[in-house]
Design a protein around this motif. Structure first.
Motif, PDB file in Angstrom:
ATOM      1  N   ARG A   1      11.493  51.656  23.465  1.00 39.17           N
ATOM      2  CA  ARG A   1      11.528  50.374  24.165  1.00 39.17           C
ATOM      3  C   ARG A   1      10.153  49.715  24.289  1.00 39.17           C
ATOM      4  O   ARG A   1      10.025  48.644  24.880  1.00 39.17           O
ATOM      5  CB  ARG A   1      12.182  50.517  25.539  1.00 39.17           C
ATOM      6  CG  ARG A   1      11.367  51.249  26.569  1.00 39.17           C
ATOM      7  CD  ARG A   1      12.133  51.394  27.874  1.00 39.17           C
ATOM      8  NE  ARG A   1      11.363  52.150  28.848  1.00 39.17           N
ATOM      9  CZ  ARG A   1      11.886  52.720  29.926  1.00 39.17           C
ATOM     10  NH1 ARG A   1      13.188  52.618  30.158  1.00 39.17           N
ATOM     11  NH2 ARG A   1      11.135  53.379  30.771  1.00 39.17           N
TER      12      ARG A   1
ATOM     13  N   ILE B   1      17.861  48.074  27.629  1.00 42.21           N
ATOM     14  CA  ILE B   1      19.180  47.430  27.628  1.00 42.21           C
ATOM     15  C   ILE B   1      19.472  46.667  28.906  1.00 42.21           C
ATOM     16  O   ILE B   1      20.235  45.701  28.901  1.00 42.21           O
ATOM     17  CB  ILE B   1      20.318  48.453  27.368  1.00 42.21           C
ATOM     18  CG1 ILE B   1      20.370  49.515  28.475  1.00 42.21           C
ATOM     19  CG2 ILE B   1      20.170  49.086  26.004  1.00 42.21           C
ATOM     20  CD1 ILE B   1      21.596  50.431  28.375  1.00 42.21           C
TER      21      ILE B   1
ATOM     22  N   SER C   1      19.084  42.548  29.585  1.00 44.68           N
ATOM     23  CA  SER C   1      20.078  41.517  29.266  1.00 44.68           C
ATOM     24  C   SER C   1      21.268  41.552  30.216  1.00 44.68           C
ATOM     25  O   SER C   1      22.260  40.859  29.993  1.00 44.68           O
ATOM     26  CB  SER C   1      20.563  41.686  27.820  1.00 44.68           C
ATOM     27  OG  SER C   1      19.515  41.415  26.917  1.00 44.68           O
TER      28      SER C   1
ATOM     29  N   ASN D   1      17.924  42.077  21.951  1.00 43.28           N
ATOM     30  CA  ASN D   1      18.944  42.987  22.466  1.00 43.28           C
ATOM     31  C   ASN D   1      20.263  42.819  21.718  1.00 43.28           C
ATOM     32  O   ASN D   1      20.943  43.802  21.387  1.00 43.28           O
ATOM     33  CB  ASN D   1      19.134  42.725  23.961  1.00 43.28           C
ATOM     34  CG  ASN D   1      19.628  43.949  24.702  1.00 43.28           C
ATOM     35  OD1 ASN D   1      20.817  44.154  24.818  1.00 43.28           O
ATOM     36  ND2 ASN D   1      18.702  44.761  25.216  1.00 43.28           N
TER      37      ASN D   1
END
Length: 372
Positions: free
Chosen positions: A158, A181, A184, A359
């Motif tokens: 990430r 994750i 979003s 994403n």
């Protein structure tokens, strides 16, 4: 299709938010899939609320000690732990450990996930969703991580430092770079005028994971609270690791005028953060939840993951990995200014659009890989 989630938990609210985000996305992408969690993750009520099935057979978290983990794993070979819904019946295993694979957490997590990869069913695909990796500072953990990369199907780092930490060990083409994750997973964003309070999110790990902070973290928080009190700001200490966590222990050492907020639901927690005037925090997912909803932040952190998160939003000068009292207080003054705060919100919103696009692309890669 049967998908097992590992690495998640209900103890840490950031980890629980990752669980919520992942289950929601899997239900969207793979309508017919059954999603599983180990019976050792959370309570039955928590698993049922998340709408996941219980894995047939016990499976410990990768952070547990090696010998304990191995014994637990081999229990799954017993006849009554095989068949439908068992470890050996899974089509996909998805790891959302967040930040477990690093010398900062010892050798056990890397050793245990390497063990899973060596002994899982050959048909089972293994995917690491975006998380922080490294540093790896001894030959043993480096060799284990090299094996993990070699045996994995997809690994998403990430941040750039984590990506390089992996690539320096094994330059296999299964390593990708994509944002967390939860960035979003949206809540309703408030304007500066609508926001009523400044939130401070402490983290007890600041006392035992960083020599830069251990002796001055509490005193700095008290200086910050005093500055905000003088500015007549409403201040709340937001406990981000829940009732059973350790962060609330820090409150007894804090001085000044403030409220204490404790929320067990990670979605409501993100909503609270989205309504802040700004956030000063040491919990990664509290900062991620705030930034993804255009709320300006100051990070007081103990790992590269904080700086890398803020780089996504072009705000690295608001992330501090060591004490710089004057600069931190200067950033607070900036965020107290209505016009400057509003300008930062616009900037963060623009960066978030790019993050959301990244994403979306990541999920397309995952969907295509799983379905092929």
């Amino acid at each position: 299709m049967k998908i097992l989630i590992v690495g998640g938990n209900f103890n840490n609210k950031g980890a629980e938010l990752m669980l919520n985000t992942l289950v929601s996305k899997l239900n969207e992408l793979f309508i017919e899939a059954n999603v599983y969690l180990s019976s050792l993750v959370g309570t039955k009520t928590q698993r049922e609320t998340l709408n996941v099935l219980e894995l047939k057979g016990p499976l410990l978290h990768v952070g547990d000690g090696d010998k304990k983990f191995y014994f637990n794993w081999f229990l799954n070979y017993l006849p009554w732990y095989k068949g439908e819904g068992s470890l050996w019946d899974m089509d996909v295993i998805i790891d959302i450990s967040g930040y477990a694979y690093s010398s900062k957490w010892g050798n056990s997590p890397v050793t245990n996930v390497d063990f899973i990869l060596k002994h899982k069913s050959k048909k089972t695909k293994f995917i690491f969703l975006p998380q922080a990796f490294g540093p790896f500072d001894n030959d043993f953990i480096i060799n284990k991580m090299r094996s993990v990369i070699e045996r994995s199907d997809l690994i998403f780092a990430r941040d750039k430092i984590s990506y390089e930490n992996l690539k320096n060990i094994n330059n296999k083409n299964n390593i990708e770079l994509f944002p967390d994750i939860t960035l979003s997973y949206k809540s309703k964003t408030s304007s500066f005028e609508e926001s009523k309070e400044v939130l401070i999110v402490p983290n007890k790990r600041m006392l035992d994971k960083s020599d830069n902070w251990s002796s001055n973290y509490i005193s700095l928080l008290n200086i910050i609270i005093d500055r905000l009190n003088i500015a007549n700001e409403k201040v709340s200490i937001l406990i981000h690791d829940g009732e059973q966590g350790e962060d609330k222990e820090l409150v007894n050492s804090l001085k000044g005028d403030f409220n204490v907020l404790l929320e067990e639901d990670p979605i409501k927690l993100k909503q609270k953060l989205s309504k802040a005037k700004f956030v000063i925090g040491s919990r990664f997912h509290a900062l991620a939840s705030s930034l993804s909803n255009s709320v300006p932040c100051i990070a007081l952190g103990w790992s590269h993951k904080y700086e890398e998160l803020f780089e996504l939003y072009d705000l690295t000068d608001f992330a501090f990995l060591e004490l710089d009292k004057l600069s931190i207080l200067n950033k607070i003054d900036i965020l107290l200014d209505r016009n400057l705060n509003s300008d930062l919100r616009k900037k963060i919103t623009q960066q978030q659009e790019n993050i959301s696009d990244q994403n979306k692309l990541m999920w397309e890669i995952i969907e295509n890989y799983i379905k092929k």
